[in-house]
Design a protein around this motif. Structure first.
Motif, mmCIF file in Angstrom:
data_model
loop_
_atom_site.group_PDB
_atom_site.id
_atom_site.type_symbol
_atom_site.label_atom_id
_atom_site.label_comp_id
_atom_site.label_asym_id
_atom_site.label_seq_id
_atom_site.Cartn_x
_atom_site.Cartn_y
_atom_site.Cartn_z
ATOM 1 N N GLY A 1 5.551 -17.183 153.285
ATOM 2 C CA GLY A 1 4.409 -16.306 153.098
ATOM 3 C C GLY A 1 3.120 -17.078 152.935
ATOM 4 N N ILE A 2 2.027 -16.433 153.272
ATOM 5 C CA ILE A 2 0.685 -16.998 153.107
ATOM 6 C C ILE A 2 -0.161 -15.964 152.390
ATOM 7 N N ILE A 3 -0.808 -16.400 151.319
ATOM 8 C CA ILE A 3 -1.764 -15.575 150.585
ATOM 9 C C ILE A 3 -3.139 -16.111 150.961
ATOM 10 N N GLU B 1 4.130 -16.428 162.829
ATOM 11 C CA GLU B 1 5.246 -15.585 162.389
ATOM 12 C C GLU B 1 5.223 -15.309 160.891
ATOM 13 N N THR B 2 4.720 -16.237 160.103
ATOM 14 C CA THR B 2 4.718 -16.088 158.653
ATOM 15 C C THR B 2 3.818 -14.928 158.249
ATOM 16 N N PRO B 3 4.318 -14.016 157.417
ATOM 17 C CA PRO B 3 3.472 -12.904 156.972
ATOM 18 C C PRO B 3 2.321 -13.375 156.089
ATOM 19 N N VAL B 4 1.180 -12.725 156.254
ATOM 20 C CA VAL B 4 -0.038 -13.060 155.521
ATOM 21 C C VAL B 4 -0.474 -11.842 154.709
ATOM 22 N N ILE B 5 -0.828 -12.094 153.456
ATOM 23 C CA ILE B 5 -1.435 -11.049 152.639
ATOM 24 C C ILE B 5 -2.873 -11.459 152.381
ATOM 25 N N GLU B 6 -3.789 -10.581 152.734
ATOM 26 C CA GLU B 6 -5.216 -10.797 152.494
ATOM 27 C C GLU B 6 -5.517 -10.430 151.042
ATOM 28 N N VAL B 7 -6.192 -11.331 150.335
ATOM 29 C CA VAL B 7 -6.571 -11.043 148.951
ATOM 30 C C VAL B 7 -8.063 -11.269 148.747
ATOM 31 N N GLY C 1 -9.790 -6.667 144.214
ATOM 32 C CA GLY C 1 -10.414 -6.090 143.045
ATOM 33 C C GLY C 1 -9.726 -6.350 141.722
ATOM 34 N N PHE C 2 -8.709 -7.167 141.690
ATOM 35 C CA PHE C 2 -7.977 -7.431 140.455
ATOM 36 C C PHE C 2 -8.248 -8.828 139.906
ATOM 37 N N GLY C 3 -9.384 -9.404 140.268
ATOM 38 C CA GLY C 3 -9.691 -10.757 139.818
ATOM 39 C C GLY C 3 -8.675 -11.730 140.388
ATOM 40 N N LEU C 4 -8.456 -12.812 139.669
ATOM 41 C CA LEU C 4 -7.485 -13.805 140.135
ATOM 42 C C LEU C 4 -6.069 -13.240 140.166
ATOM 43 N N GLN C 5 -5.830 -12.171 139.429
ATOM 44 C CA GLN C 5 -4.509 -11.539 139.441
ATOM 45 C C GLN C 5 -4.157 -11.015 140.834
ATOM 46 N N SER C 6 -5.157 -10.826 141.706
ATOM 47 C CA SER C 6 -4.878 -10.413 143.087
ATOM 48 C C SER C 6 -3.904 -11.377 143.754
ATOM 49 N N TYR C 7 -4.053 -12.675 143.467
ATOM 50 C CA TYR C 7 -3.154 -13.678 144.041
ATOM 51 C C TYR C 7 -1.730 -13.497 143.516
ATOM 52 N N GLU C 8 -1.606 -13.266 142.218
ATOM 53 C CA GLU C 8 -0.276 -13.094 141.634
ATOM 54 C C GLU C 8 0.398 -11.837 142.176
ATOM 55 N N LEU C 9 -0.358 -10.769 142.338
ATOM 56 C CA LEU C 9 0.209 -9.540 142.910
ATOM 57 C C LEU C 9 0.708 -9.797 144.331
ATOM 58 N N ALA C 10 -0.041 -10.571 145.094
ATOM 59 C CA ALA C 10 0.412 -10.926 146.447
ATOM 60 C C ALA C 10 1.678 -11.758 146.386
#
Length: 137
Positions: free
Chosen positions: A67-69, A90-96, A123-132
């Motif tokens: 995965g890629i964040i 091929e690797t899935p990407v999550i935009e944060v 919109g969740f601050g740095l927690q956006s990365y953890e959610l991803a």
């Protein structure tokens, strides 16, 4: 599991730049804490202010990581090339995004990444990365 966190322009200034929007913590401090909390995940981090370097990194890991964040910063709203790079791997990407881009200037409401991403978190601050990250587990 191998996950890359990929940050774009100006995110090297976290902790200094507009703390009312982005907070006081540097990304390096946040990343170290994330590595401790998710010790069973092989986390990698790369930041660049250069569009081509971000594309090269996507190509480098886009067929071997789980995965890629990606926080592409302002390139989110301008870079067809980064969108195409994501479409080509091929690797899935999550935009944060740290801030809620939809509550900001109109030009930030457009993303050239989102159509090729697995999902978008904003919109969740740095927690956006953890959610991803959690979404990949």
């Amino acid at each position: 599991m191998k996950i890359l966190i990929l940050n774009g322009p100006n995110l090297n200034l976290l902790g200094k730049r507009e703390p009312s929007i982005y907070g006081n913590l540097t990304f390096e401090e946040f990343f170290k804490n994330l590595q401790k909390r998710y010790a069973d995940v092989e986390l990698h981090y790369f930041q660049s202010n250069v569009e081509g370097e971000l594309i090269n990194k996507l190509h480098e890991v886009g067929f071997s990581f789980d995965g890629i964040i990606l926080n592409a910063g302002a390139y989110t709203h301008t870079s067809v090339a980064i969108g195409d790079a994501i479409k080509g791997i091929e690797t899935p990407v999550i935009e944060v995004h740290i801030s809620n881009v939809h509550a900001r200037e109109d030009f930030r409401h457009v993303s050239y990444i989102a159509p090729n991403a697995k999902g978008v978190i904003a919109g969740f601050g740095l927690q956006s990365y953890e959610l991803a990250l959690i979404s990949f587990l």
